[in-house]
Design an enzyme around this catalytic site. Structure first.
Site, PDB file in Angstrom:
ATOM      1  N   ARG A 315       1.385  -1.060  -0.099  1.00  0.00           N
ATOM      2  CA  ARG A 315      -0.512   0.404   0.423  1.00  0.00           C
ATOM      3  C   ARG A 315       0.820   1.058   0.453  1.00  0.00           C
ATOM      4  O   ARG A 315       1.630   1.455   1.071  1.00  0.00           O
ATOM      5  CB  ARG A 315      -1.191   0.338   1.410  1.00  0.00           C
ATOM      6  CG  ARG A 315      -1.910  -0.665   1.700  1.00  0.00           C
ATOM      7  CD  ARG A 315      -3.013  -0.275   0.052  1.00  0.00           C
ATOM      8  NE  ARG A 315      -4.248  -1.158   0.257  1.00  0.00           N
ATOM      9  CZ  ARG A 315      -4.668  -2.432  -0.152  1.00  0.00           C
ATOM     10  NH1 ARG A 315      -3.813  -2.676  -0.983  1.00  0.00           N
ATOM     11  NH2 ARG A 315      -5.618  -2.602  -0.543  1.00  0.00           N
ATOM     12  N   GLU A 344      -4.099   7.740  -4.199  1.00  0.00           N
ATOM     13  CA  GLU A 344      -4.206   7.154  -5.048  1.00  0.00           C
ATOM     14  C   GLU A 344      -6.099   8.184  -6.154  1.00  0.00           C
ATOM     15  O   GLU A 344      -6.619   7.767  -4.998  1.00  0.00           O
ATOM     16  CB  GLU A 344      -4.801   5.982  -5.360  1.00  0.00           C
ATOM     17  CG  GLU A 344      -3.153   5.203  -5.631  1.00  0.00           C
ATOM     18  CD  GLU A 344      -3.095   3.578  -5.025  1.00  0.00           C
ATOM     19  OE1 GLU A 344      -4.478   2.927  -4.959  1.00  0.00           O
ATOM     20  OE2 GLU A 344      -2.651   2.885  -4.929  1.00  0.00           O
ATOM     21  N   HIS A 362      -1.282   0.634  -9.154  1.00  0.00           N
ATOM     22  CA  HIS A 362      -2.271  -0.066  -8.447  1.00  0.00           C
ATOM     23  C   HIS A 362      -2.924  -1.193  -9.662  1.00  0.00           C
ATOM     24  O   HIS A 362      -4.247  -1.440  -9.296  1.00  0.00           O
ATOM     25  CB  HIS A 362      -3.579   0.592  -7.616  1.00  0.00           C
ATOM     26  CG  HIS A 362      -3.670  -0.766  -6.547  1.00  0.00           C
ATOM     27  ND1 HIS A 362      -4.094   0.305  -5.623  1.00  0.00           N
ATOM     28  CD2 HIS A 362      -4.094  -1.450  -6.380  1.00  0.00           C
ATOM     29  CE1 HIS A 362      -4.219  -0.560  -3.961  1.00  0.00           C
ATOM     30  NE2 HIS A 362      -4.296  -1.939  -4.840  1.00  0.00           N
TER      31      HIS A 362
HETATM   32  O1  LIG Z   1      -4.795  -3.522  -3.939  1.00  0.00           O
HETATM   33  C1  LIG Z   1      -5.405  -4.740  -3.608  1.00  0.00           C
HETATM   34  C2  LIG Z   1      -5.837  -5.751  -2.870  1.00  0.00           C
HETATM   35  O2  LIG Z   1      -5.801  -5.357  -1.150  1.00  0.00           O
HETATM   36  O3  LIG Z   1      -6.735  -6.871  -3.643  1.00  0.00           O
END
Ligand SMILES: O=CC(=O)O
Length: 398
Positions: A315, A344, A362
């Protein structure tokens, strides 16, 4: 370990969905991550209803539509317990119409209503027994306070930083996430980012496309992955999948985690700073929690050193982004491969000009193939919950 799957899902044929899935995945990032912010701002204000918004699921795929096709179904819809969806989740489009016709539960899409969220939740509270969340759909104590009947929060994400887990635990609400479904996809992507940064794949691609090869000559060579010392931060399913891949490149692996892992022979560093000081690249695979927020700061990056590379598929907020940008600008580290960011879809503008940085929006998490598995897991978890059976991917020990 083999994942258990409900019988009703075993017989379904997936192949015909693959084409649809590919189409959807093109829109996936926009639909899941970008609107998460948009929706936070939009948050159910009357007059700014999302009904007219481009993010709304096509009507023919909504539970209401699917269930309203016959009188029997309509009655079943009224009586069945509700699974609340606060923000659009495109994967629902993939869940077969046939499955929605089950009487076990129906989805209730809060974003389809013009009522303020508070009023919507109070009105439907008695029938709401579960919530389906995603990476961009926070489940807060305020929301849970309005929904005393909720017994399950199931998410389409691996990460659970958007769910108030303490509150869930306090209330005995079960939590289920995407489990290890995406581990291979994310690990592939992490290794891809690492190779890209080291061997300058994207940067040299840009060089050729801009016509610079002909005018400026050869591009500077990249650095070898084989034999590098890789530090993995967070040795869960994803971290282990990254380690396994990198072993095949003859890299030496060490790691930092909340605790030393039994049965894992890689060297363990209790301090992430020490890990950084003893490796050539750090790959961030841990969850975002209060403890890991901004854990990768200037001190850690300085320990990684001028030849060091960082890859983040966890993250964004695990790294102190401002300090990382400064370190990159000042040559304190050699490069970065980043799939996640603190705010984001905003990405620090300074990074755009750096050809030692690879950026992606992402997308490490999904491939069409595992998206289909996710569908089965989420529906299987809901089915299990409403049948009083063990969940397929239960999170936590409560
Ligand atoms: O980043 C995406 C997730 O955590 O599934």
């Amino acid at each position: 370990m083999k994942r258990r799957m409900p019988k009703c899902l075993k017989s379904r044929k997936h192949s015909k969905d693959v084409f649809e899935t590919h189409k959807l995945l093109c829109l996936l990032h926009d639909l899941v991550y970008y609107p998460a912010r948009l929706l936070q701002e939009d948050s159910h204000q009357p007059g700014r209803s999302l009904q007219q918004s481009m993010w709304r699921l096509p009507a023919e795929h909504s539970a209401h539509h699917l269930m309203a096709n016959s009188t029997d179904c309509h009655k079943a819809q009224q009586d069945s317990p509700k699974v609340l969806i606060l923000k659009p989740i495109p994967f629902i489009i993939l869940v077969g119409e046939q499955y929605f016709a089950s009487n076990k539960f129906t989805f209730l899409e809060a974003y389809d209503s013009s009522l303020p969220l508070h009023q919507f939740l109070s009105t439907h509270s008695p029938s709401i027994k579960a919530i389906l969340s995603s990476a961009g759909a926070p489940i807060t104590a305020d929301i849970l306070n309005l929904l005393p009947g909720v017994g399950l929060v199931v998410t389409t994400s691996v990460g659970l930083n958007q769910v108030d887990l303490l509150e869930c635990r306090r209330r005995g609400i079960k939590v289920a996430n995407a489990g290890s479904i995406f581990s291979d996809d994310v690990a592939d992507f992490a290794v891809g980012l690492l190779i890209d940064v080291l061997r300058k794949v994207s940067a040299s691609d840009g060089y050729v496309r801009k016509g610079l090869w002909a005018t400026k000559g050869d591009y500077p060579l990249g650095s070898k992955l084989g034999g590098k010392r890789i530090g993995i931060v967070g040795l869960g399913n994803i971290g282990l999948a990254v380690a396994k891949r990198l072993e095949a490149f003859r890299c030496s692996i060490s790691y930092n985690s909340r605790k030393r892992k039994p049965h894992v022979s890689y060297p363990f560093y209790e301090s992430v700073c020490e890990l950084a000081a003893n490796c050539d690249a750090l790959v961030i695979c841990c969850e975002l929690t209060d403890q890991t927020h901004h854990m990768i700061n200037k001190e850690v990056l300085s320990a990684l050193g001028k030849k060091g590379v960082i890859v983040n598929i966890g993250r964004g907020a695990i790294i102190n982004e401002k300090e990382m940008v400064q370190c990159l600008m000042q040559g304190e580290i050699a490069g970065a491969g980043l799939d996640v960011f603190e705010n984001e879809p905003d990405v620090p503008l300074e990074l755009f000009a750096m050809d030692n940085v690879v950026l992606s929006p992402h997308i490490a998490v999904f491939t069409p193939e595992s998206f289909l598995d996710l569908r089965d897991l989420v529906v299987g978890n809901l089915e299990a919950f409403f049948s009083d059976k063990p969940l397929l991917s239960k999170y936590g020990d409560w």
